[in-house]
Write a protein that holds these residues in place. Structure first.
Motif, mmCIF file in Angstrom:
data_model
loop_
_atom_site.group_PDB
_atom_site.id
_atom_site.type_symbol
_atom_site.label_atom_id
_atom_site.label_comp_id
_atom_site.label_asym_id
_atom_site.label_seq_id
_atom_site.Cartn_x
_atom_site.Cartn_y
_atom_site.Cartn_z
ATOM 1 N N CYS A 66 -40.990 -43.354 22.873
ATOM 2 C CA CYS A 66 -39.935 -42.334 22.973
ATOM 3 C C CYS A 66 -40.425 -40.934 22.623
ATOM 4 O O CYS A 66 -41.310 -40.757 21.809
ATOM 5 N N HIS A 67 -39.788 -39.955 23.271
ATOM 6 C CA HIS A 67 -40.021 -38.568 22.887
ATOM 7 C C HIS A 67 -39.206 -38.228 21.641
ATOM 8 O O HIS A 67 -39.641 -37.504 20.778
ATOM 9 N N ARG A 68 -38.005 -38.765 21.609
ATOM 10 C CA ARG A 68 -37.068 -38.401 20.556
ATOM 11 C C ARG A 68 -36.348 -39.669 20.104
ATOM 12 O O ARG A 68 -36.201 -40.613 20.877
ATOM 13 N N VAL A 69 -35.930 -39.685 18.865
ATOM 14 C CA VAL A 69 -35.247 -40.858 18.319
ATOM 15 C C VAL A 69 -33.960 -40.425 17.642
ATOM 16 O O VAL A 69 -33.927 -39.411 16.944
ATOM 17 N N VAL A 70 -32.881 -41.174 17.855
ATOM 18 C CA VAL A 70 -31.682 -41.010 17.039
ATOM 19 C C VAL A 70 -31.475 -42.311 16.273
ATOM 20 O O VAL A 70 -31.699 -43.403 16.790
ATOM 21 N N VAL A 71 -31.099 -42.165 15.020
ATOM 22 C CA VAL A 71 -30.900 -43.323 14.151
ATOM 23 C C VAL A 71 -29.406 -43.486 13.911
ATOM 24 O O VAL A 71 -28.736 -42.538 13.492
ATOM 25 N N MET A 72 -28.889 -44.673 14.213
ATOM 26 C CA MET A 72 -27.455 -44.914 14.076
ATOM 27 C C MET A 72 -27.142 -45.829 12.902
ATOM 28 O O MET A 72 -27.887 -46.770 12.605
ATOM 29 N N ARG A 73 -26.018 -45.515 12.259
ATOM 30 C CA ARG A 73 -25.517 -46.381 11.204
ATOM 31 C C ARG A 73 -23.996 -46.275 11.187
ATOM 32 O O ARG A 73 -23.449 -45.167 11.158
ATOM 33 N N ALA A 74 -23.345 -47.421 11.225
ATOM 34 C CA ALA A 74 -21.883 -47.490 11.141
ATOM 35 C C ALA A 74 -21.197 -46.512 12.103
ATOM 36 O O ALA A 74 -20.270 -45.800 11.731
ATOM 37 N N GLY A 75 -21.682 -46.484 13.363
ATOM 38 C CA GLY A 75 -20.997 -45.690 14.385
ATOM 39 C C GLY A 75 -21.287 -44.208 14.364
ATOM 40 O O GLY A 75 -20.606 -43.427 15.027
ATOM 41 N N ARG A 76 -22.298 -43.816 13.580
ATOM 42 C CA ARG A 76 -22.671 -42.396 13.497
ATOM 43 C C ARG A 76 -24.169 -42.239 13.708
ATOM 44 O O ARG A 76 -24.928 -43.161 13.415
ATOM 45 N N ILE A 77 -24.581 -41.037 14.145
ATOM 46 C CA ILE A 77 -26.007 -40.698 14.143
ATOM 47 C C ILE A 77 -26.327 -40.124 12.773
ATOM 48 O O ILE A 77 -25.747 -39.117 12.372
ATOM 49 N N VAL A 78 -27.212 -40.793 12.029
ATOM 50 C CA VAL A 78 -27.508 -40.331 10.670
ATOM 51 C C VAL A 78 -28.815 -39.549 10.611
ATOM 52 O O VAL A 78 -29.096 -38.871 9.627
ATOM 53 N N GLU A 79 -29.631 -39.640 11.648
ATOM 54 C CA GLU A 79 -30.870 -38.865 11.675
ATOM 55 C C GLU A 79 -31.323 -38.734 13.117
ATOM 56 O O GLU A 79 -31.118 -39.642 13.919
ATOM 57 N N GLU A 80 -31.943 -37.605 13.423
ATOM 58 C CA GLU A 80 -32.392 -37.367 14.789
ATOM 59 C C GLU A 80 -33.630 -36.501 14.727
ATOM 60 O O GLU A 80 -33.718 -35.594 13.907
ATOM 61 N N GLY A 81 -34.606 -36.792 15.581
ATOM 62 C CA GLY A 81 -35.787 -35.941 15.574
ATOM 63 C C GLY A 81 -36.808 -36.418 16.575
ATOM 64 O O GLY A 81 -36.619 -37.449 17.224
ATOM 65 N N SER A 82 -37.898 -35.645 16.697
ATOM 66 C CA SER A 82 -38.972 -36.085 17.570
ATOM 67 C C SER A 82 -39.528 -37.368 16.970
ATOM 68 O O SER A 82 -39.420 -37.609 15.770
ATOM 69 N N CYS A 83 -40.132 -38.168 17.825
ATOM 70 C CA CYS A 83 -40.669 -39.438 17.361
ATOM 71 C C CYS A 83 -41.681 -39.198 16.249
ATOM 72 O O CYS A 83 -41.630 -39.840 15.196
ATOM 73 N N ALA A 84 -42.571 -38.237 16.438
ATOM 74 C CA ALA A 84 -43.618 -37.977 15.451
ATOM 75 C C ALA A 84 -43.007 -37.571 14.112
ATOM 76 O O ALA A 84 -43.392 -38.094 13.058
ATOM 77 N N ALA A 85 -42.034 -36.662 14.139
ATOM 78 C CA ALA A 85 -41.432 -36.169 12.891
ATOM 79 C C ALA A 85 -40.725 -37.301 12.160
ATOM 80 O O ALA A 85 -40.814 -37.420 10.936
#
Ligand code: ADP
Ligand code: MG
Length: 289
Positions: free
Chosen positions: A228-247
């Protein structure tokens, strides 16, 4: 390389989702609604691969289905290629459907066992009414080659193929309609590690060649790392973190993300190996005072 100015194909702004609660009793003939997604904002550009990760039940599949407008948002705005489809009718969506495709988790159950591979993959092609048989057959061979399968397998049934081959058929079926946006939901979860790596490499190559906007859902961060270029992290129906894959891998901010990262088995027996000081470094440091 990802073009930072590539047009946004999929755009969700503050989308929320409520669905009937299947665990609750009916009241007045209806089930009460339960909140599945809290406001979620996410966009995917042409040619961009976005990983959606999170533990089971965090809302990844629900968000994916919403991006495909298989769910209608309860609030917020959803657009595809600049067209607002938040509340679009089935008539409005129908011509867009072939431009948004899904690759399923379990090709064993998503491929009809009584149909040959030929007719499974051709399901995407027959949307073009009046296509002549020889053109269609040429296209089927081209698709099989594109996903690394022997065209002779077109005359086989799904149960005659390996898990990895079936997942390639799922990919061929998805790209048959020449989509712009593809959702892949846990597509390598049932495969062994080396087959996973092959399917991921195929997906990455195709996503680049076809300049797909690709949403790649996984509960396993390790499969996201090289894709992936970018990742979003989900928890309990929300995005809790988002960023470039490397970061995200180098410097996760949320504790939750760190825990997901800790769950990844090390790739090498000793993860500190690369960080070990070169021979003689300690003596040199001592000598330097
Ligand atoms: N059709 C549905 N009706 C009611 N609740 C649902 C429905 N689909 C999913 N859910 C609930 O929404 C939450 C998120 O589910 P899901 O999106 O499948 O998560 P994930 O894909 O991350 O495992 C879960 O609590 C699940 O029980
Ligand atoms: Mg899911």
């Amino acid at each position: 390389m990802l073009d930072p100015n590539a047009p946004i194909l999929v755009e969700a702004k503050g989308v929320e989702l409520e669905l009937p609660d299947m665990n609750a009793a009916r009241a007045f003939g209806r089930r009460p609604l339960t909140r599945i997604l809290h406001p979620v904002t996410l966009s995917i550009r042409r040619g961009e691969i976005v990983g959606i990760v999170g533990e089971s039940g965090s809302g990844k599949s629900s968000l994916g289905r919403l991006l495909l407008r298989l769910h209608e948002p309860t609030a917020g705005r959803l657009a595809f290629d600049g067209v607002d489809i938040t509340h679009a009718s089935q008539d409005t969506l129908r011509p867009m459907r072939r431009r948004m495709q899904m690759i399923f988790q379990d090709p064993q159950s998503s491929l009809n066992p009584r149909r040959r591979i030929r007719s499974i993959v051709a399901a995407g092609l027959t949307l073009d009414a009046g296509q002549r048989a020889e053109i269609r057959d040429g296209e089927l061979v081209r698709l099989m080659v594109a996903v690394g399968l022997d065209p002779a397998l077109l005359d086989r049934f799904p149960h005659e193929l390996s898990g990895g081959q079936r997942q390639r058929v799922g990919i061929a079926r998805a790209i048959a309609t020449r989509p712009d946006f593809v959702l892949a939901d846990e597509i390598v979860s049932g495969l062994d590690v080396s087959t996973q790596a092959q399917v991921l490499a195929l997906l990455r190559r195709l996503a680049g060649e076809l300049q797909l906007a690709l949403a790649f859902i996984s509960h396993d961060l390790s499969v996201i790392r090289n894709l992936c270029h970018r990742v979003v992290v989900m928890r309990a129906g929300r995005i809790v973190e988002e960023g470039s894959c490397a970061a995200l891998f180098d410097n996760p901010k949320a504790d939750y993300t760190r825990r997901l990262l800790d769950a990844i088995p090390p790739l090498v027996p000793d993860p500190n190996w690369l960080g070990r000081p070169p021979p003689g470094a300690a003596e040199a440091a001592q000598a330097a005072g």
